[in-house]
Design an enzyme around this catalytic site. Structure first.
Site, PDB file in Angstrom:
ATOM      1  N   THR A  36      14.002  -2.667  48.493  1.00  0.00           N
ATOM      2  CA  THR A  36      12.764  -2.054  48.679  1.00  0.00           C
ATOM      3  C   THR A  36      12.165  -2.213  50.395  1.00  0.00           C
ATOM      4  O   THR A  36      12.879  -2.955  51.185  1.00  0.00           O
ATOM      5  CB  THR A  36      11.235  -2.589  47.991  1.00  0.00           C
ATOM      6  OG1 THR A  36      11.384  -3.972  48.216  1.00  0.00           O
ATOM      7  CG2 THR A  36      11.878  -2.309  46.411  1.00  0.00           C
ATOM      8  N   SER A  37      11.247  -1.411  50.726  1.00  0.00           N
ATOM      9  CA  SER A  37      10.932  -1.493  52.170  1.00  0.00           C
ATOM     10  C   SER A  37      10.471  -3.281  52.483  1.00  0.00           C
ATOM     11  O   SER A  37      10.552  -3.734  53.589  1.00  0.00           O
ATOM     12  CB  SER A  37       9.747  -0.815  52.404  1.00  0.00           C
ATOM     13  OG  SER A  37      10.060   0.519  52.541  1.00  0.00           O
ATOM     14  N   THR A  56      21.773  -4.406  40.102  1.00  0.00           N
ATOM     15  CA  THR A  56      20.571  -4.257  39.476  1.00  0.00           C
ATOM     16  C   THR A  56      20.408  -4.700  38.058  1.00  0.00           C
ATOM     17  O   THR A  56      21.238  -3.984  36.988  1.00  0.00           O
ATOM     18  CB  THR A  56      19.443  -3.209  39.756  1.00  0.00           C
ATOM     19  OG1 THR A  56      19.783  -2.992  41.093  1.00  0.00           O
ATOM     20  CG2 THR A  56      18.032  -3.467  39.215  1.00  0.00           C
ATOM     21  N   GLU A  57      19.527  -5.541  37.434  1.00  0.00           N
ATOM     22  CA  GLU A  57      19.515  -5.795  35.886  1.00  0.00           C
ATOM     23  C   GLU A  57      17.932  -5.558  35.655  1.00  0.00           C
ATOM     24  O   GLU A  57      16.982  -5.729  36.438  1.00  0.00           O
ATOM     25  CB  GLU A  57      19.939  -7.165  35.763  1.00  0.00           C
ATOM     26  CG  GLU A  57      21.275  -7.364  35.807  1.00  0.00           C
ATOM     27  CD  GLU A  57      21.942  -8.634  35.449  1.00  0.00           C
ATOM     28  OE1 GLU A  57      21.318  -9.503  35.051  1.00  0.00           O
ATOM     29  OE2 GLU A  57      23.056  -8.963  35.677  1.00  0.00           O
ATOM     30  N   PRO A  58      17.584  -5.575  34.363  1.00  0.00           N
ATOM     31  CA  PRO A  58      16.316  -5.323  33.948  1.00  0.00           C
ATOM     32  C   PRO A  58      15.347  -6.485  34.456  1.00  0.00           C
ATOM     33  O   PRO A  58      14.197  -5.760  35.022  1.00  0.00           O
ATOM     34  CB  PRO A  58      16.483  -5.313  32.270  1.00  0.00           C
ATOM     35  CG  PRO A  58      17.649  -4.775  32.195  1.00  0.00           C
ATOM     36  CD  PRO A  58      18.377  -5.425  33.229  1.00  0.00           C
ATOM     37  N   ASN A  59      15.650  -7.720  34.523  1.00  0.00           N
ATOM     38  CA  ASN A  59      14.873  -8.673  35.024  1.00  0.00           C
ATOM     39  C   ASN A  59      15.114  -8.872  36.424  1.00  0.00           C
ATOM     40  O   ASN A  59      14.293 -10.085  36.922  1.00  0.00           O
ATOM     41  CB  ASN A  59      14.971  -9.894  34.033  1.00  0.00           C
ATOM     42  CG  ASN A  59      14.213  -9.759  32.816  1.00  0.00           C
ATOM     43  OD1 ASN A  59      13.094  -8.950  32.592  1.00  0.00           O
ATOM     44  ND2 ASN A  59      14.864  -9.893  31.606  1.00  0.00           N
ATOM     45  N   ARG A 119       1.498  31.309  57.625  1.00  0.00           N
ATOM     46  CA  ARG A 119       0.520  31.096  56.664  1.00  0.00           C
ATOM     47  C   ARG A 119      -0.976  31.442  57.745  1.00  0.00           C
ATOM     48  O   ARG A 119      -0.870  30.829  58.720  1.00  0.00           O
ATOM     49  CB  ARG A 119       0.134  29.859  55.956  1.00  0.00           C
ATOM     50  CG  ARG A 119      -1.056  29.683  55.476  1.00  0.00           C
ATOM     51  CD  ARG A 119      -1.215  30.690  54.225  1.00  0.00           C
ATOM     52  NE  ARG A 119      -2.449  30.090  53.291  1.00  0.00           N
ATOM     53  CZ  ARG A 119      -2.938  30.988  52.276  1.00  0.00           C
ATOM     54  NH1 ARG A 119      -2.178  32.102  52.050  1.00  0.00           N
ATOM     55  NH2 ARG A 119      -3.922  30.505  51.691  1.00  0.00           N
ATOM     56  N   GLU A 127      18.289   0.385  46.919  1.00  0.00           N
ATOM     57  CA  GLU A 127      18.990  -0.156  47.690  1.00  0.00           C
ATOM     58  C   GLU A 127      18.144  -1.447  48.667  1.00  0.00           C
ATOM     59  O   GLU A 127      18.515  -1.469  49.756  1.00  0.00           O
ATOM     60  CB  GLU A 127      20.014   0.423  48.603  1.00  0.00           C
ATOM     61  CG  GLU A 127      20.905   1.267  47.693  1.00  0.00           C
ATOM     62  CD  GLU A 127      22.256   1.815  48.295  1.00  0.00           C
ATOM     63  OE1 GLU A 127      22.557   1.221  49.529  1.00  0.00           O
ATOM     64  OE2 GLU A 127      22.566   2.807  47.829  1.00  0.00           O
TER      65      GLU A 127
HETATM   66  C1  LIG Z   1      16.817   6.243  41.172  1.00  0.00           C
HETATM   67  C2  LIG Z   1      17.074   4.915  41.216  1.00  0.00           C
HETATM   68  C3  LIG Z   1      18.685   4.802  41.492  1.00  0.00           C
HETATM   69  C4  LIG Z   1      19.327   3.422  41.658  1.00  0.00           C
HETATM   70  N1  LIG Z   1      20.714   3.175  41.645  1.00  0.00           N
HETATM   71  C5  LIG Z   1      21.202   1.891  41.752  1.00  0.00           C
HETATM   72  C6  LIG Z   1      22.627   1.717  41.673  1.00  0.00           C
HETATM   73  O1  LIG Z   1      23.205   2.846  41.600  1.00  0.00           O
HETATM   74  N2  LIG Z   1      22.935   0.401  41.289  1.00  0.00           N
HETATM   75  C7  LIG Z   1      22.204  -0.636  41.293  1.00  0.00           C
HETATM   76  O2  LIG Z   1      22.479  -1.718  41.238  1.00  0.00           O
HETATM   77  N3  LIG Z   1      20.590  -0.323  41.422  1.00  0.00           N
HETATM   78  C8  LIG Z   1      20.256   0.926  41.697  1.00  0.00           C
HETATM   79  N4  LIG Z   1      18.827   1.155  41.556  1.00  0.00           N
HETATM   80  C9  LIG Z   1      17.938  -0.044  41.538  1.00  0.00           C
HETATM   81  C10 LIG Z   1      17.180  -0.552  42.869  1.00  0.00           C
HETATM   82  O3  LIG Z   1      18.187  -0.858  43.932  1.00  0.00           O
HETATM   83  C11 LIG Z   1      16.020  -1.616  42.466  1.00  0.00           C
HETATM   84  O4  LIG Z   1      15.216  -0.880  41.743  1.00  0.00           O
HETATM   85  C12 LIG Z   1      15.332  -2.140  43.615  1.00  0.00           C
HETATM   86  O5  LIG Z   1      16.269  -2.923  44.373  1.00  0.00           O
HETATM   87  C13 LIG Z   1      14.163  -2.719  43.225  1.00  0.00           C
HETATM   88  O6  LIG Z   1      14.278  -3.784  42.258  1.00  0.00           O
HETATM   89  P1  LIG Z   1      12.958  -3.423  41.118  1.00  0.00           P
HETATM   90  O7  LIG Z   1      13.089  -2.220  40.646  1.00  0.00           O
HETATM   91  O8  LIG Z   1      13.598  -4.743  39.994  1.00  0.00           O
HETATM   92  O9  LIG Z   1      11.883  -4.209  41.734  1.00  0.00           O
HETATM   93  P2  LIG Z   1      11.175  -5.617  41.965  1.00  0.00           P
HETATM   94  O10 LIG Z   1      12.401  -6.383  42.510  1.00  0.00           O
HETATM   95  O11 LIG Z   1      10.616  -6.126  40.499  1.00  0.00           O
HETATM   96  O12 LIG Z   1      10.205  -5.295  42.933  1.00  0.00           O
HETATM   97  C14 LIG Z   1       8.898  -4.845  42.522  1.00  0.00           C
HETATM   98  C15 LIG Z   1       7.993  -5.226  43.751  1.00  0.00           C
HETATM   99  O13 LIG Z   1       7.913  -6.263  44.200  1.00  0.00           O
HETATM  100  C16 LIG Z   1       8.309  -6.346  45.700  1.00  0.00           C
HETATM  101  N5  LIG Z   1       8.891  -7.832  45.889  1.00  0.00           N
HETATM  102  C17 LIG Z   1      10.051  -8.193  45.239  1.00  0.00           C
HETATM  103  N6  LIG Z   1      10.368  -9.282  45.779  1.00  0.00           N
HETATM  104  C18 LIG Z   1       9.679  -9.374  46.792  1.00  0.00           C
HETATM  105  C19 LIG Z   1       9.667 -10.355  47.823  1.00  0.00           C
HETATM  106  N7  LIG Z   1      10.334 -11.602  48.012  1.00  0.00           N
HETATM  107  N8  LIG Z   1       8.456 -10.400  48.957  1.00  0.00           N
HETATM  108  C20 LIG Z   1       7.692  -9.182  48.924  1.00  0.00           C
HETATM  109  N9  LIG Z   1       7.850  -8.154  47.854  1.00  0.00           N
HETATM  110  C21 LIG Z   1       8.868  -8.528  46.772  1.00  0.00           C
HETATM  111  C22 LIG Z   1       9.122  -5.152  45.771  1.00  0.00           C
HETATM  112  O14 LIG Z   1       9.284  -4.808  47.071  1.00  0.00           O
HETATM  113  C23 LIG Z   1       8.509  -4.154  44.893  1.00  0.00           C
HETATM  114  O15 LIG Z   1       7.375  -3.522  45.679  1.00  0.00           O
HETATM  115  C24 LIG Z   1      18.387   2.338  41.527  1.00  0.00           C
HETATM  116  C25 LIG Z   1      17.097   2.527  41.392  1.00  0.00           C
HETATM  117  C26 LIG Z   1      16.427   3.911  41.225  1.00  0.00           C
HETATM  118  C27 LIG Z   1      14.991   3.872  40.972  1.00  0.00           C
END
Ligand SMILES: Cc1cc2nc3c(=O)[nH]c(=O)nc-3n(C[C@H](O)[C@H](O)[C@H](O)COP(=O)(O)OP(=O)(O)OC[C@H]3O[C@@H](n4cnc5c(N)ncnc54)[C@H](O)[C@@H]3O)c2cc1C
Length: 380
Positions: free
Chosen positions: A366-367, A127-130, A269, A364
């Site tokens: 999202t839903s 994962t990256e910020p963007n 309870r 890993e």
């Molecule tokens: C506690 C924690 C631990 C983590 N550990 C790791 C790690 O060890 N290594 C690693 O690499 N990453 C890690 N992650 C990152 C994690 O895998 C990502 O946060 C996740 O994949 C979602 O990416 P994002 O946060 O950028 O959300 P975004 O991709 O920006 O998604 C935002 C919303 O848009 C939705 N969305 C995006 N694209 C679509 C689409 N095509 N169709 C429908 N909806 C969509 C998403 O479902 C979500 O609801 C971790 C995250 C957390 C919070």
């Protein structure tokens, strides 16, 4: 032929984690949670129990078990503390498993024994910020320079981003958006140009450390590459197929923990001169919770069984991850409701299960991304 009974190994693992958890985890979970403390010594002890290299063959100092034992172990740990389950999952099935699946013999000899015994903690950076869901559009880049690669960029939300001794990172070596333009490297802490950044202050899973990895002209030898140039993204997707079974197990463990706490409370309870479990409104909640947990368990073990047999598991792992994660949130939410006002306080475990559960529907994939994987698979 489906076998629904637990093996002797599963029973032994579950019992030893119950004993370990009662002594080494339960007394400390709220302290770790409130202080956001990553209890690194606990992971060394988990290493001694064989929990840090469950899937690693014994010749690399691992436990040499399969996915059924792995699921059992993660469920038992997550029943007690989801954040320890999350860290155990990231260490085992992301970092360690990536090296196990795609490392050469030298890399396996060098890293697996340290990771499998818990001497070293592993991180995995995709994962990256963007770019989260859209990881194929990552920007961190490795540029070839003779026998070395120079890496620049950042990875965020990385489990063990600060405390990890070694990280597997997937970075760009080709064009942006090209799924064959990414490569995986294994990089040790202390490599010049490789540092960690901000540690996240999180809603839940607070004892699991989540932080940034930063690469600033980080020079790594080509021998640190896992597999061949251009294979990084395909490798990452394969690693995530197993990783999703981990998060399903994590969700399942949290759901069972929340359910068991609510069940016990509902019998203790009393309101209107009877235990609240005598009210059909509460009993039916418990029935729904128990049924959903059973369904999540079946999906998760089914995915583990396919994985053990080396069969295609992408759709089944996504289904297990999607369903068990959503069940974790639903069950933990109802758990708070059954505890009433006490469920809203930190004196009872319900609120922590509630906070921890939500990560399962995000990490890993999202839903929504799981539904993308499942629908692509069934529409193929
Ligand atoms: C506690 C924690 C631990 C983590 N550990 C790791 C790690 O060890 N290594 C690693 O690499 N990453 C890690 N992650 C990152 C994690 O895998 C990502 O946060 C996740 O994949 C979602 O990416 P994002 O946060 O950028 O959300 P975004 O991709 O920006 O998604 C935002 C919303 O848009 C939705 N969305 C995006 N694209 C679509 C689409 N095509 N169709 C429908 N909806 C969509 C998403 O479902 C979500 O609801 C971790 C995250 C957390 C919070």
């Amino acid at each position: 032929m489906v076998n629904f009974s637990e093996t002797e190994n599963q029973k032994m693992i579950a019992q030893s984690i119950k004993d370990f958890g009662a002594k080494e985890m339960k007394p400390h979970t709220m302290k770790w949670d409130e202080a956001q403390e990553f209890p690194i010594d606990l992971f060394r002890k988990m290493g001694e129990l064989g929990l840090m290299g469950i899937l690693v063959p014994e010749k690399y100092s691992g436990s040499g078990f399969g996915y059924l034992e792995y699921i059992t172990a993660l469920v038992e740990i997550s029943k007690i503390d989801g954040s320890i389950g999350l860290s155990m999952a990231a260490h085992n099935s992301l970092c360690t498993n990536h090296i196990l699946l795609f490392g050469n013999e030298d890399q396996k000899q060098r890293y697996l024994p340290k990771l499998a015994t818990g001497e070293w903690i592993g991180a995995w950076g995709l994962t990256e910020p963007n770019t989260g869901s859209d990881s194929a559009n990552m920007r961190s880049v490795a540029v070839k320079d003779g026998d070395h690669y120079i890496i620049n960029g950042a990875k965020n939300f990385i489990t063990h981003g600060k405390s990890g001794n070694v990280a597997v990172v997937i970075v760009r070596t080709g064009e942006v958006g090209d799924s064959k333009g990414m490569t995986a490297f294994v990089i040790e802490k202390g490599t010049p140009g490789f540092t960690s950044g901000k540690k996240e202050n999180k809603l839940g899973m607070r004892a699991s450390e989540t932080a940034e990895l930063i690469f600033n002209d980080c020079r790594v030898h080509k021998s640190q590459m896992l597999g061949n140039p251009g294979e990084g993204f395909v490798q990452a997707m394969k690693v995530l197929d197993g990783g999703r079974i981990s998060i399903a197990s994590l969700g399942l463990g949290i759901a069972i923990g929340a359910f068991e706490a609510a069940l016990q409370y509902s019998k203790e309870r009393h309101q209107f001169n009877q235990p609240i479990s005598a009210f059909q409104g509460i009993a039916f909640k418990l029935a729904d919770m128990a049924t959903k947990i059973e369904a999540a368990k079946l999906l998760t073990f089914r995915a583990g069984d396919l994985k053990n047999r080396g069969l295609e598991v992408k759709k089944e792992a996504a289904m297990a991850k999607y369903y068990a994660s959503e069940v974790a949130v639903e069950v933990a939410t109802e758990g708070v409701q059954i505890f009433g006002g006490y469920g809203y306080t930190k004196d009872f475990p319900a609120e922590k299960y509630f906070r921890d559960s939500k990560l399962c529907t995000i990490g890993e994939g999202t839903s929504e991304i799981q539904k993308l994987v499942i629908s692509r698979s069934i529409l193929r």
